[in-house]
Scaffold this motif. Structure first.
Motif, PDB file in Angstrom:
ATOM      1  N   THR A 111      41.945 132.566  96.239  1.00  0.00           N
ATOM      2  CA  THR A 111      40.663 131.859  96.202  1.00  0.00           C
ATOM      3  C   THR A 111      40.272 131.498  94.778  1.00  0.00           C
ATOM      4  O   THR A 111      39.742 130.422  94.510  1.00  0.00           O
ATOM      5  CB  THR A 111      39.559 132.731  96.841  1.00  0.00           C
ATOM      6  OG1 THR A 111      39.937 133.060  98.176  1.00  0.00           O
ATOM      7  CG2 THR A 111      38.234 131.996  96.867  1.00  0.00           C
ATOM      8  N   LYS A 167      42.047 128.401  93.754  1.00  0.00           N
ATOM      9  CA  LYS A 167      41.446 127.237  94.404  1.00  0.00           C
ATOM     10  C   LYS A 167      40.164 126.808  93.696  1.00  0.00           C
ATOM     11  O   LYS A 167      39.927 125.617  93.477  1.00  0.00           O
ATOM     12  CB  LYS A 167      41.158 127.546  95.874  1.00  0.00           C
ATOM     13  CG  LYS A 167      42.402 127.653  96.737  1.00  0.00           C
ATOM     14  CD  LYS A 167      42.048 128.014  98.170  1.00  0.00           C
ATOM     15  CE  LYS A 167      43.309 128.164  99.020  1.00  0.00           C
ATOM     16  NZ  LYS A 167      43.004 128.582 100.413  1.00  0.00           N
ATOM     17  N   LEU A 225      30.345 124.186  95.227  1.00  0.00           N
ATOM     18  CA  LEU A 225      30.846 125.415  95.826  1.00  0.00           C
ATOM     19  C   LEU A 225      29.673 126.306  96.206  1.00  0.00           C
ATOM     20  O   LEU A 225      28.715 126.443  95.443  1.00  0.00           O
ATOM     21  CB  LEU A 225      31.770 126.139  94.855  1.00  0.00           C
ATOM     22  CG  LEU A 225      33.137 125.490  94.630  1.00  0.00           C
ATOM     23  CD1 LEU A 225      33.757 125.985  93.341  1.00  0.00           C
ATOM     24  CD2 LEU A 225      34.068 125.772  95.797  1.00  0.00           C
ATOM     25  N   TRP A 249      33.638 132.104 100.051  1.00  0.00           N
ATOM     26  CA  TRP A 249      33.397 130.861  99.327  1.00  0.00           C
ATOM     27  C   TRP A 249      33.601 129.659 100.233  1.00  0.00           C
ATOM     28  O   TRP A 249      34.545 129.603 101.022  1.00  0.00           O
ATOM     29  CB  TRP A 249      34.349 130.757  98.130  1.00  0.00           C
ATOM     30  CG  TRP A 249      33.957 131.653  97.010  1.00  0.00           C
ATOM     31  CD1 TRP A 249      34.431 132.903  96.747  1.00  0.00           C
ATOM     32  CD2 TRP A 249      32.991 131.373  95.995  1.00  0.00           C
ATOM     33  NE1 TRP A 249      33.825 133.418  95.629  1.00  0.00           N
ATOM     34  CE2 TRP A 249      32.938 132.509  95.152  1.00  0.00           C
ATOM     35  CE3 TRP A 249      32.168 130.280  95.716  1.00  0.00           C
ATOM     36  CZ2 TRP A 249      32.098 132.576  94.047  1.00  0.00           C
ATOM     37  CZ3 TRP A 249      31.330 130.352  94.618  1.00  0.00           C
ATOM     38  CH2 TRP A 249      31.301 131.485  93.796  1.00  0.00           C
ATOM     39  N   LEU A 258      33.334 125.189 100.264  1.00  0.00           N
ATOM     40  CA  LEU A 258      33.230 123.935  99.520  1.00  0.00           C
ATOM     41  C   LEU A 258      32.399 122.962 100.339  1.00  0.00           C
ATOM     42  O   LEU A 258      32.753 122.621 101.469  1.00  0.00           O
ATOM     43  CB  LEU A 258      34.619 123.345  99.258  1.00  0.00           C
ATOM     44  CG  LEU A 258      34.646 121.952  98.619  1.00  0.00           C
ATOM     45  CD1 LEU A 258      33.970 121.954  97.259  1.00  0.00           C
ATOM     46  CD2 LEU A 258      36.078 121.446  98.515  1.00  0.00           C
ATOM     47  N   LEU A 280      37.059 128.198 101.853  1.00  0.00           N
ATOM     48  CA  LEU A 280      38.198 128.075 100.952  1.00  0.00           C
ATOM     49  C   LEU A 280      39.441 128.762 101.493  1.00  0.00           C
ATOM     50  O   LEU A 280      40.553 128.277 101.306  1.00  0.00           O
ATOM     51  CB  LEU A 280      37.849 128.621  99.562  1.00  0.00           C
ATOM     52  CG  LEU A 280      37.446 127.547  98.531  1.00  0.00           C
ATOM     53  CD1 LEU A 280      36.248 126.747  99.007  1.00  0.00           C
ATOM     54  CD2 LEU A 280      37.169 128.180  97.180  1.00  0.00           C
TER      55      LEU A 280
END
Length: 303
Positions: free
Chosen positions: A133, A136, A171, A178, A180, A195
């Protein structure tokens, strides 16, 4: 933006002896609740803010901090803003250690020893998932900044695999994970992409926006529907409740129960949060949430 406000609040505190939540809310044109969350974010990376309760209460920094020592390069300032915005546990350990040492230099004393700040992960995932993560996030941040698009392969909660072209916006950290927030060109609407479920992503260096992008983004903001939520918890959950609620939202009852009253965006799913507490939570109001929760419990029991 939130990150800019956080940094401005920090500078404001460095210049003031003491400032109330009301003053900060007025200065930055936000609610007192937002100010309390901002103060929590600043404290989470080791900014030494002292809170005073009561009628003449407010916030101040410890006396040994000086404004003339608060000097950061543009790169460091940018990193600090990212830390404040994105829960610093996902950033490079060496970068964070360097920044923490700079924060320590704000003190007048020259005590030896390591940093007294420790940042631990607050997500619910294993370390290998955290690392994935983290990568990312570091890849997505420049895409958001440069307003590029992304091509992603996404696995939905119902196991549907789809390929999307998205326009990332920001985010979000919610319920230990998390997400997006992005405009999906396939759905022609704003969507949240977890994510961990984004299996592949590729940057598309295209800054053109969909014709209805701004309109969709604005309508999404306006669609926030706040409603009062009332919950009852077992007293054993009190410590955990302070992770989620303000002092004035929590009421201790003589029978040992703990009632919580707060406002929440009802467009967001509260069921995962309620399920965290199992038999120790009861929904008092509204009725629709009580019914949804009972249906979810029944479904889990029968499955």
């Amino acid at each position: 933006m939130k990150t800019e406000r956080l940094f401005s609040i920090l500078i404001y505190l460095l210049q003031k002896k003491k400032v109330s939540a009301e003053q900060l809310a007025s200065q930055f044109e936000v609610s007192k609740r937002t100010i309390y969350r901002d103060i929590d974010a600043l404290c989470s990376i080791g900014i030494p803010i002292i809170s005073y309760l009561g009628k003449n209460g407010g916030f101040t920094l410890i006396d040994t901090y000086k404004l003339d020592k608060f000097t950061f390069s543009e790169e460091e300032k940018r990193f600090l803003l990212q830390v404040l915005s994105l829960k610093s546990e996902l950033f490079d350990v060496q970068q964070l250690a360097t920044l923490q040492r700079k924060l320590e230099l704000l003190k007048d004393n020259n005590q030896d020893g390591g940093s007294n700040i420790s940042i631990a992960s607050s997500t619910l995932h294993r370390q290998t998932i955290e690392n994935e993560t983290k990568v990312k996030i570091q890849n997505i941040l420049p895409v958001i900044e440069q307003r590029y698009k992304m091509s992603i392969s996404y696995v939905s909660q119902t196991a549907n695999i789809s390929n999307r072209i998205i326009q990332p916006i920001k985010l979000n950290f919610m319920n230990g994970s998390w997400y997006l927030e992005a405009y999906c060109e396939v759905r022609e609407a704003l969507r949240l992409f977890k994510l961990t479920r984004i299996r592949n992503m590729q940057i598309i260096k295209d800054t053109t926006r969909a014709t209805n992008f701004e309109e969709t983004a604005q309508s999404s903001t306006k669609s926030v529907k706040m409603e009062e939520i009332r919950l009852s918890f077992s007293k054993s959950e009190l410590g955990k409740l302070y992770d989620f609620f303000m002092e004035d939202e929590i009421t201790l009852l003589e029978n040992g129960q703990v009632n919580v009253t707060f406002t929440y965006d009802t467009n967001k799913n509260m069921l995962p949060f309620l399920l965290m507490f199992g038999r120790h939570v009861k929904v008092l109001a509204p009725e629709w949430l009580k019914n949804n929760y009972m249906s979810e419990i029944k479904f889990i029991f029968e499955s």
